[in-house]
Structures are given as C-alpha cells and as structure tokens.
Design a protein around this motif. Structure first.
Motif, PDB file in Angstrom:
ATOM      1  N   PRO A   3       0.808  -1.226   0.000  1.00  0.00           N
ATOM      2  CA  PRO A   3       0.000   0.000   0.000  1.00  0.00           C
ATOM      3  C   PRO A   3       0.835   1.267   0.000  1.00  0.00           C
ATOM      4  O   PRO A   3       0.512   2.228  -0.701  1.00  0.00           O
ATOM      5  N   LEU A   4       1.902   1.323   0.805  1.00  0.00           N
ATOM      6  CA  LEU A   4       2.731   2.511   0.900  1.00  0.00           C
ATOM      7  C   LEU A   4       4.187   2.130   0.655  1.00  0.00           C
ATOM      8  O   LEU A   4       4.690   1.186   1.262  1.00  0.00           O
ATOM      9  N   ILE A  31      -8.254   7.563   1.333  1.00  0.00           N
ATOM     10  CA  ILE A  31      -7.316   8.200   2.256  1.00  0.00           C
ATOM     11  C   ILE A  31      -7.948   9.452   2.858  1.00  0.00           C
ATOM     12  O   ILE A  31      -8.398  10.327   2.132  1.00  0.00           O
ATOM     13  N   GLY A  32      -7.945   9.519   4.198  1.00  0.00           N
ATOM     14  CA  GLY A  32      -8.423  10.713   4.870  1.00  0.00           C
ATOM     15  C   GLY A  32      -7.278  11.636   5.241  1.00  0.00           C
ATOM     16  O   GLY A  32      -7.416  12.857   5.207  1.00  0.00           O
ATOM     17  N   ALA A  97       2.527   7.039   6.735  1.00  0.00           N
ATOM     18  CA  ALA A  97       1.298   6.409   7.197  1.00  0.00           C
ATOM     19  C   ALA A  97       0.101   7.024   6.507  1.00  0.00           C
ATOM     20  O   ALA A  97       0.120   8.209   6.155  1.00  0.00           O
ATOM     21  N   ALA A  98      -0.938   6.221   6.336  1.00  0.00           N
ATOM     22  CA  ALA A  98      -2.176   6.703   5.717  1.00  0.00           C
ATOM     23  C   ALA A  98      -3.359   6.083   6.428  1.00  0.00           C
ATOM     24  O   ALA A  98      -3.274   4.979   6.969  1.00  0.00           O
ATOM     25  N   THR A 113      -4.033   3.311   9.360  1.00  0.00           N
ATOM     26  CA  THR A 113      -4.173   1.864   9.220  1.00  0.00           C
ATOM     27  C   THR A 113      -3.161   1.241   8.259  1.00  0.00           C
ATOM     28  O   THR A 113      -3.047   0.020   8.210  1.00  0.00           O
ATOM     29  N   SER A 114      -2.447   2.059   7.505  1.00  0.00           N
ATOM     30  CA  SER A 114      -1.469   1.538   6.569  1.00  0.00           C
ATOM     31  C   SER A 114      -0.145   2.255   6.790  1.00  0.00           C
ATOM     32  O   SER A 114      -0.119   3.477   6.908  1.00  0.00           O
ATOM     33  N   TRP A 115       0.939   1.462   6.813  1.00  0.00           N
ATOM     34  CA  TRP A 115       2.261   2.006   7.109  1.00  0.00           C
ATOM     35  C   TRP A 115       3.272   1.534   6.075  1.00  0.00           C
ATOM     36  O   TRP A 115       3.185   0.403   5.583  1.00  0.00           O
TER      37      TRP A 115
END
Length: 125
Positions: A3-4, A31-32, A97-98, A113-115
């Motif tokens: 993801p990232l 993505i917020g 992070a996202a 939640t995603s790193w």
C-alpha cells in the motif's frame, strides 16, 4: 504492490537537506490523511508531520516546524517530506502512514491503518 512505498532516506551532514517520498498508489482504501512518523533507536515512534487529504492545513511537530515541509500530489497519490537544516537529533527511521484519523488524533498513530516499511535518515558529520 504494498500500500505505501517510501524512498529518499540516506546519510547527510548537519545543516543539509533530504526529501522523502511516499507512494500510496497501491492503497485500495480512501485516504483521509497522510503523515510521517519517525523512530530513533531506543525511543518510541513519534509524530513528524501530517495533512488531511482533502484539506489545505498541515500539521507539524514542534521539533521540526520551520525546517520540514509536507506536501502531496493527489494525481499520483504521493506525499513528500522536505527536510531542511537537518540536525543529528533528526536521525531516525522515518515511516509514512495513511488512514482516516479523526482530526483530534491526526498527530497520533490512532487511525492510521497503513504504514510504509520505513526509510533510514542519518544526520552525521
């Protein structure tokens, strides 16, 4: 694809600059906010900078305010961290992070939640 994906770390002398990149093109969620955190040896991971994906305001830790700048490219779903006037105490592994944190938590890990895998930044002469 993860993801990232981060890039841009390295070794730099005090007073120098580095630019970190983080691609979220592999993220399948909305993505917020996106942020950068860092973790120095023996210390807990700490907040560096963040922004809301659909907002204009940026958020910085006091220790980097005025030296670091976070930016985004919505077309490529990427975020960047421009780091100027680097100091030895900036040495750490930097993480992108996202997620969708609530505004009051944007400076904490809560809601991200995603790193990324982390990229090493070393400031030394």
């Amino acid at each position: 694809q993860a993801p990232l994906v981060e890039s841009g770390g390295g070794l730099v002398q005090p007073g120098g600059s580095l630019r970190l990149s983080c691609s979220a093109s592999g993220a399948t969620f909305e993505i917020g906010a996106m942020a950068w955190f860092r973790q120095a040896p023996g210390l807990e991971r700490e907040f560096v900078a963040a922004f809301r994906w659909n907002g204009g305001r940026q958020y910085y830790a006091d220790s980097v305010s005025g030296r670091f700048s976070i930016s985004k490219d919505k077309t490529t779903r990427a975020t960047y961290l421009q780091m100027n006037d680097l100091k030895p105490e900036d040495t750490a592994v930097y993480y992108c992070a996202a997620g969708r944190p609530i505004l009051s938590s944007i400076r904490t890990e809560r809601g991200y939640t995603s790193w990324g895998q982390g990229t090493q930044v070393t400031v030394s002469s």
